[in-house]
Design an enzyme around this catalytic site. Structure first.
Site, PDB file in Angstrom:
ATOM      1  N   CYS A  60      43.588  48.440  58.084  1.00  0.00           N
ATOM      2  CA  CYS A  60      42.817  47.765  59.133  1.00  0.00           C
ATOM      3  C   CYS A  60      42.297  48.812  60.095  1.00  0.00           C
ATOM      4  CB  CYS A  60      43.715  46.766  59.873  1.00  0.00           C
ATOM      5  SG  CYS A  60      42.854  45.864  61.179  1.00  0.00           S
ATOM      6  N   LEU A  61      41.035  48.665  60.467  1.00  0.00           N
ATOM      7  CA  LEU A  61      40.427  49.621  61.399  1.00  0.00           C
ATOM      8  C   LEU A  61      41.106  49.564  62.771  1.00  0.00           C
ATOM      9  CD1 LEU A  61      36.683  49.073  60.430  1.00  0.00           C
ATOM     10  CD2 LEU A  61      38.148  51.021  59.819  1.00  0.00           C
ATOM     11  N   GLY A 119      35.107  45.451  56.182  1.00  0.00           N
ATOM     12  CA  GLY A 119      34.949  44.223  56.955  1.00  0.00           C
ATOM     13  C   GLY A 119      35.183  44.514  58.426  1.00  0.00           C
ATOM     14  N   GLN A 158      37.734  42.419  66.908  1.00  0.00           N
ATOM     15  CA  GLN A 158      38.061  43.850  66.920  1.00  0.00           C
ATOM     16  C   GLN A 158      37.167  44.651  67.859  1.00  0.00           C
ATOM     17  OE1 GLN A 158      38.012  43.861  62.406  1.00  0.00           O
ATOM     18  NE2 GLN A 158      39.491  45.483  62.780  1.00  0.00           N
ATOM     19  N   HIS A 168      41.665  38.391  55.640  1.00  0.00           N
ATOM     20  CA  HIS A 168      42.055  39.399  56.634  1.00  0.00           C
ATOM     21  C   HIS A 168      41.207  39.243  57.909  1.00  0.00           C
ATOM     22  CE1 HIS A 168      43.114  43.762  57.707  1.00  0.00           C
ATOM     23  NE2 HIS A 168      42.045  43.545  58.459  1.00  0.00           N
ATOM     24  N   GLU A 169      39.896  39.059  57.722  1.00  0.00           N
ATOM     25  CA  GLU A 169      39.003  38.917  58.895  1.00  0.00           C
ATOM     26  C   GLU A 169      39.248  37.590  59.615  1.00  0.00           C
ATOM     27  OE1 GLU A 169      37.871  41.602  59.546  1.00  0.00           O
ATOM     28  OE2 GLU A 169      37.747  42.535  57.565  1.00  0.00           O
ATOM     29  N   HIS A 179      42.038  37.932  61.979  1.00  0.00           N
ATOM     30  CA  HIS A 179      41.640  38.552  63.255  1.00  0.00           C
ATOM     31  C   HIS A 179      41.127  37.487  64.226  1.00  0.00           C
ATOM     32  CE1 HIS A 179      42.079  42.875  62.720  1.00  0.00           C
ATOM     33  NE2 HIS A 179      41.416  42.867  61.569  1.00  0.00           N
TER      34      HIS A 179
HETATM   35  O1  GNR Z   1      38.276  48.466  55.787  1.00  0.00           O
HETATM   36  C1  GNR Z   1      39.157  47.647  55.528  1.00  0.00           C
HETATM   37  N1  GNR Z   1      39.761  47.682  54.321  1.00  0.00           N
HETATM   38  C2  GNR Z   1      40.618  46.697  53.861  1.00  0.00           C
HETATM   39  C3  GNR Z   1      41.377  46.979  52.723  1.00  0.00           C
HETATM   40  C4  GNR Z   1      42.232  46.030  52.217  1.00  0.00           C
HETATM   41  C5  GNR Z   1      42.336  44.802  52.819  1.00  0.00           C
HETATM   42  C6  GNR Z   1      41.586  44.505  53.953  1.00  0.00           C
HETATM   43  C7  GNR Z   1      40.734  45.446  54.466  1.00  0.00           C
HETATM   44  S1  GNR Z   1      39.786  45.082  55.865  1.00  0.00           S
HETATM   45  C8  GNR Z   1      39.554  46.655  56.551  1.00  0.00           C
HETATM   46  C9  GNR Z   1      38.596  46.615  57.727  1.00  0.00           C
HETATM   47  C10 GNR Z   1      39.198  45.798  58.839  1.00  0.00           C
HETATM   48  O2  GNR Z   1      40.090  46.161  59.557  1.00  0.00           O
HETATM   49  N2  GNR Z   1      38.745  44.587  58.983  1.00  0.00           N
HETATM   50  O3  GNR Z   1      39.272  43.785  59.911  1.00  0.00           O
HETATM   51 NI    NI Z   2      41.300  44.447  60.208  1.00  0.00          NI
END
Ligand code: GNR
Ligand code: NI
Length: 174
Positions: free
Chosen positions: A91-92, A46, A51, A133-134, A137
């Site tokens: 998270c990236l 995601g 980001q 999660h997104e 952000h």
């Molecule tokens: O790549 C991602 N893997 C992930 C694994 C578990 C819960 C959430 C994520 S999101 C993350 C990519 C990211 O940072 N999205 O904002």
């Molecule tokens: Ni993230």
């Protein structure tokens, strides 16, 4: 398609609250395509516009095994939540750090697609985790905010150290 630069914790720009998308034009479609390219290349499941330093309510994701199910979600709103699940998240924007986070187990969502058409979506499992999660952000929240302040500070120090090492190995090989 371009690869965009992903902001990393503790960059204060990650704390910006995203504004609703009001114009559904070719520029929005290009940003969505570039975000998907960036997400696949990272690789991640995601990516939120926040980001890549674009503070609008836009996110992309693909939780499929085959990496062949890209989704673009604009102006998402959670209508309903059910239950709780715990998932080890990464998270990236917080590279190399993983921690358990509690999220809703199932969600129902109203949003728009990249053309502005209304969509409604039900999600559970990893898709539900990823959407939540997104959406965090988009309000300037990171998964490390769910950790204790002490653990979050450890994360910050670990990232600083990782960056110092990356820096010195880049210099050594130059
Ligand atoms: O790549 C991602 N893997 C992930 C694994 C578990 C819960 C959430 C994520 S999101 C993350 C990519 C990211 O940072 N999205 O904002
Ligand atoms: Ni993230």
């Amino acid at each position: 398609m371009s690869i965009l630069t992903i902001l990393e914790f503790p960059d204060p720009r990650l704390r910006t609250k995203a504004q609703p998308v009001t114009t559904f034009d070719a520029a929005l479609k290009k940003l969505s395509d570039d975000m998907l390219t960036t997400m696949y290349e990272a690789p991640g499941i995601g990516l939120a516009a926040s980001q890549v330093d674009r503070h609008i309510q836009l996110l992309v994701l693909d939780v499929s095994e085959e990496k062949n199910a890209p989704m673009t979600i604009v102006n998402p709103r959670i209508l309903e939540r059910e239950g709780t699940q715990t998932c080890q998240e990464g998270c990236l924007s917080v590279p190399g750090i993983f921690a358990d986070v509690d999220r809703s187990d199932r969600i129902r969502l109203a949003a728009q697609d990249v053309a502005g058409n209304p969509i409604e979506l039900e999600a559970d499992g990893l898709l539900a985790v990823c959407i939540q999660h997104e959406m965090d952000h988009l309000i300037g929240k990171l998964f490390v905010d769910y950790l204790s302040p002490l653990k979050r500070d450890m994360v910050r120090k670990k990232l600083e150290k990782q960056r110092r090492h990356a820096e010195s190995s880049a210099t050594a090989s130059a």
